[in-house]
Structure formats: C-alpha cells, structure tokens
Enzyme design. Structure first.
Site, PDB file in Angstrom:
ATOM      1  N   GLU A 161     -38.066 -41.520 -41.340  1.00 14.61           N
ATOM      2  CA  GLU A 161     -37.663 -40.295 -41.076  1.00 14.61           C
ATOM      3  C   GLU A 161     -37.554 -39.792 -39.566  1.00 14.61           C
ATOM      4  OE1 GLU A 161     -36.983 -36.166 -42.012  1.00 14.61           O
ATOM      5  OE2 GLU A 161     -36.775 -38.202 -43.043  1.00 14.61           O
ATOM      6  N   LYS A 448     -25.783 -57.046 -42.703  1.00 15.58           N
ATOM      7  CA  LYS A 448     -26.136 -58.300 -42.345  1.00 15.58           C
ATOM      8  C   LYS A 448     -27.473 -58.556 -41.980  1.00 15.58           C
ATOM      9  CE  LYS A 448     -23.419 -60.188 -39.108  1.00 15.58           C
ATOM     10  NZ  LYS A 448     -22.950 -60.288 -37.729  1.00 15.58           N
TER      11      LYS A 448
END
Length: 493
Positions: A161, A448
C-alpha cells in the site's frame, strides 16, 4: 524582504542581485525555511535517521516571484547534533551551490561550522530533477535493505500500500530504487549518484549500500512524505525477509533459496542445455539504449503515430487495450491516469487523452501489455524509417552464432512486446540477428518475476525437463523465479 520586479525576472543578472541581497537573505521566507529545517532535523532524529550528526536536509526557499531554478537553497551543516540545531546553524546557498551565508563559529566544545559533504549530491538532485527539497537519511532500514542481496544493483518491491506514497506509483506498480556503492567520503558518490539519476528517470531516491538513502521531491512535503514511505517499505522488506517471504513478487510467496549456477567450470555452456532464454535489458542490450533511445522515441511520437494510423485495425486494437488499462488505473487511483473520452468526442480529443496516459505510463516505466503493444508499433515505424537502429553488446552476435552451431535453440524473454523484440534484433549494425533466434516471449506469458511465467515457457519449448533450459538475466529476482520453475540460470550483475 526584497521582491523581484517584472523587469528583474527578465534579466538574470538583476534577478541574482535581488535574490542575493542582504534584505532577501534576512527576509521572512529564508527565516521560515531555516526554522523548518531545524524542526525537521529534530523530527528525523527521533526517527533514527540523523543520529550521531549523520544525515542532512536541504530545502529551496519557496518564493513564487522567483523561478524555481533560481531560488535560494538552505542546507543543514555537517558535524552538528541535528536534534539541537537552531536557525543560525544553517548555510544559505545560491542556486549554483555557491555559499552566500555561513553560520558563525560557536565556542568549544562545538566544532567550527562546515558545509555538508553531501552538498554536491544535493545539487545533482536540484539540477537534474528540479527538486524543491532533498533529504539524506542514515536510517537503519535504508542501510540494511542494501545488504539483503549484496550483488543487487536495485531494490524492488511491489503490491504494498505505501508504494502509493512514492511519486508516480500505484499499488500494482513495481517500485525500483537504484543502489550505488559506498565510498570513504560522501562527495565521492556524486558522479555515481548522477549516473543513477540519469539511468532511472522514474526514481525519486538513490540508495547507498551500507550507508543510507537520498530522497528528493518537488517540495519539502513531498520529500518528507516519500522518505517516510521509503523507510516503511524498506522495513517491511527486511521483516518479510526474516519471515522467509518474497517482497518482490505480487504473490508475496516464500523466498526460493536457489543457488545460481549456469555455466560449466570453464565458462562454457553445459552440454545438457538444449535451450537458452535471454533477457534483453542489461543482458544483450545496454539498459541506457532502452531508457535513452527507445522510450524517448515512443514518448515523442505517440501523437504522430496515433494521428497517422488512427483508423487502422491495429491502432484501434491498441486503443481498446489502453482504454481497458486506463479504466482499471482510474478505479485503482493510479497517478497520471486520465479519462479517455468516447469516440464520438472526436479523434483529436481521444488522441490527446491517450497521449497524456501513455506519457504517464512511460514515465512510470510500467510493464503492462497495453503500453508495450503501442510502443512496439511506434518503434516499428521508427525502424522502417531508419530513425532507429537496434543495439546489442558486441559479443552477442558471436555468442548467438556459436550456440546455434552447437544446436542450441535461443529464445528471448523480455517485458517489451514480441514485435519490439523482433525489431531490435532485426535492425542492428551487425545485421539481422533473428536468424539465430527461435522465438520470443513477452509479458503475455506473465510477469518476469513470477515462477508461473517460466512454467509457461517450459510448456512452449517442449523439453523433457526445465533444467535443460538456461535462463540468462541481470536481475536476481528473475533468476530466482526461473530457478523455482526448474530452470538453470546465469545471473550477471
């Protein structure tokens, strides 16, 4: 205090005289900035960021009558107990870094006043990023986080957050902070910090290994807010590491303690390898080529490309993907996202909104399919018009040729689109290198840094065992994810 007139604002000489006059130096705005730095130093001392006289703060004197690039700079001194500093301890500097006012020496046991050794580094942030304030912290979190992987050149974290508190980032984005190596004297860090600022156009901070962090913002409020968020995220990464949780992946799963060993003892490729999968940035191609050539070309030609190809099926599909991404960004409160009007608003209105969104995405270096597809199509035009030429390291063509001769199939896996990959390798000064490549993978198979992405690649390559695939990358987190999928890796830093 003296206020610059309109005539002064049009003449650099007159403006400099106005901003360096005694009345200006002793004016209310300078006094307020001095007092603010003293207050912040006391606050940061309580946070553990500037203990033992370490760390420093500098803020530009905000004055709307003076261009930001010409505003005075107030800087905390070196070797002073930060929690006991007072307004009179501050240095006042011109916009070019020259000292205009220095504090008066105090009696023993106080040391003679000294301008911070960080001054040249602060000036780089002011000059290269037009910063309004810079904070240098020795906070323990910023020191320890650089030790988690002593080979890493970057700190990365995602799906937290507090990432939203960093300029240009949202919850789903990956925060990347460059790490530079420490030196005996801070001023010796100046050039490496400048190189990091240039290489990472999105960053608002640079970590110094075993030392601390430099953070800048448009104002003191922005710099303070981001500093607090960075320290929170570093602390979170350290605690997650202690719990065996990977902070660099969206899933925040367990850390895979993989030993990275890809080459035979003599440096050659192990004979059991049937396939090699190569990363691009930092592996086959300098990172600077992407950040300094490809990204600026795409950013500068978005409007032209959309205007020229607006009615084509290809561009309409790109716009459809961008609409969906922007809608998601708006719902998630991603910085820089603006609403794209409906088609009936007119072509130019739609293009203007698309350009604004794409520029924000490029600035944030977002690894999203919608952006990568459009970039690929823009670069395609650039390569076709000979305005772009693909760049690879000089040893890449020989390596590709050698591996092909050995019967090893070579593939590419990059966050750039497959089209962009083909364009880069198809238009190099070494000629068309695609004849050595068997296929291309992009983010449509997954992120990735996620293990499942490499499982998808394994399924596509038809090997009996994923260990028959060698993955070559310069990013530790990518190598770790591939190792968890059973790949062998070569990880270079």
């Amino acid at each position: 205090m003296a206020v610059a007139s309109a005539a002064q604002l049009t003449a650099n000489g007159a403006l400099k005289m106005a901003t360096t006059s005694q009345a200006y130096l002793e004016g209310d705005k300078v006094k307020e900035t001095k007092s603010l730095i003293a207050e912040l130093c006391r606050h940061f001392y309580n946070q553990g960021w500037v203990s033992g006289t370490g760390g420093s703060i500098t803020i530009k004197v905000h004055d709307e009558s003076v261009p930001k690039s010409e505003q005075l700079i107030v800087m905390s001194p070196s070797g002073v107990q930060k929690e006991r500093m007072v307004d009179e301890d501050m240095y006042i500097m011109a916009s070019d870094g020259s000292i205009l006012s220095a504090p008066v020496a105090k009696p023993t046991p106080h040391k003679p006043p000294k301008c911070s050794d960080c001054a040249p580094l602060f000036m780089k942030a002011y000059q290269m990023r037009n910063a309004g304030a810079v904070i240098h912290s020795h906070g323990m979190e910023s020191c320890l986080v650089t030790m988690l992987n002593p080979l890493a050149k970057e700190f990365r974290i995602t799906h937290m957050e507090m990432i939203k508190g960093i300029q240009g980032h949202g919850y789903y984005d990956e925060l990347v902070v460059p790490i530079i190596e420490n030196t005996a004297y801070e001023r010796e860090l100046t050039e490496s910090l400048a190189e990091a600022i240039k290489a990472y156009p999105k960053t608002t901070a640079v970590l110094v290994r075993n030392h601390g962090i430099y953070v800048w913002g448009d104002s003191w409020i922005s710099a303070k807010t981001q500093s607090e968020c960075y320290h929170y995220l570093f602390d979170a990464a350290i605690k997650l590491h202690q719990l065996g949780i990977d902070w660099t992946t969206p899933a925040h799963g367990p850390i895979q303690n993989a030993k990275i060993s890809a080459l035979a003892p003599n440096g050659s490729i192990k004979s059991s390898r049937r396939c090699i999968v190569l990363d691009i940035e930092g592996t086959t191609t300098p990172i600077s080529f992407v950040s300094d050539v490809l990204f600026p070309y795409a950013r500068n030609n978005v409007g032209r490309h959309l205007d020229a190809t607006y009615d084509s099926a290809e561009t309409q599909q790109d716009i459809k993907l961008l609409r969906a991404q922007v809608q998601q960004d708006l719902e998630n409160g991603v910085a820089g996202a603006v609403c794209i009007p409906a088609d009936d608003a007119g072509k130019m209105e739609v293009i203007a909104a698309l350009v604004a969104n794409v520029e924000a995405m490029i600035k944030a270096d977002r690894k999203i399919t919608a952006l990568k597809e459009l970039q690929g199509h823009i670069w395609q035009t650039g390569f076709q018009n000979n305005e772009l030429e693909g760049l690879v390291f000089d040893d890449v063509p020989a390596a590709l040729e050698k591996w092909t001769a050995l019967g090893i199939k070579v593939y590419i896996y990059s966050s750039g689109s497959r089209l962009a990959q083909r364009l880069l390798f198809g238009h190099t000064k070494h000629g068309d290198l695609r004849k050595f490549l068997y296929g291309f993978f992009d983010t449509t198979v997954g992120n990735k840094r996620e293990t499942k992405s490499y499982a998808e690649i394994t399924a596509s390559l038809g090997v009996d065992n994923p260990s028959e695939i060698l993955f070559v990358t310069d990013v530790y987190q990518e190598a770790t994810a591939a190792k968890a999928a059973g790949f062998d890796q070569h990880h270079g830093c």
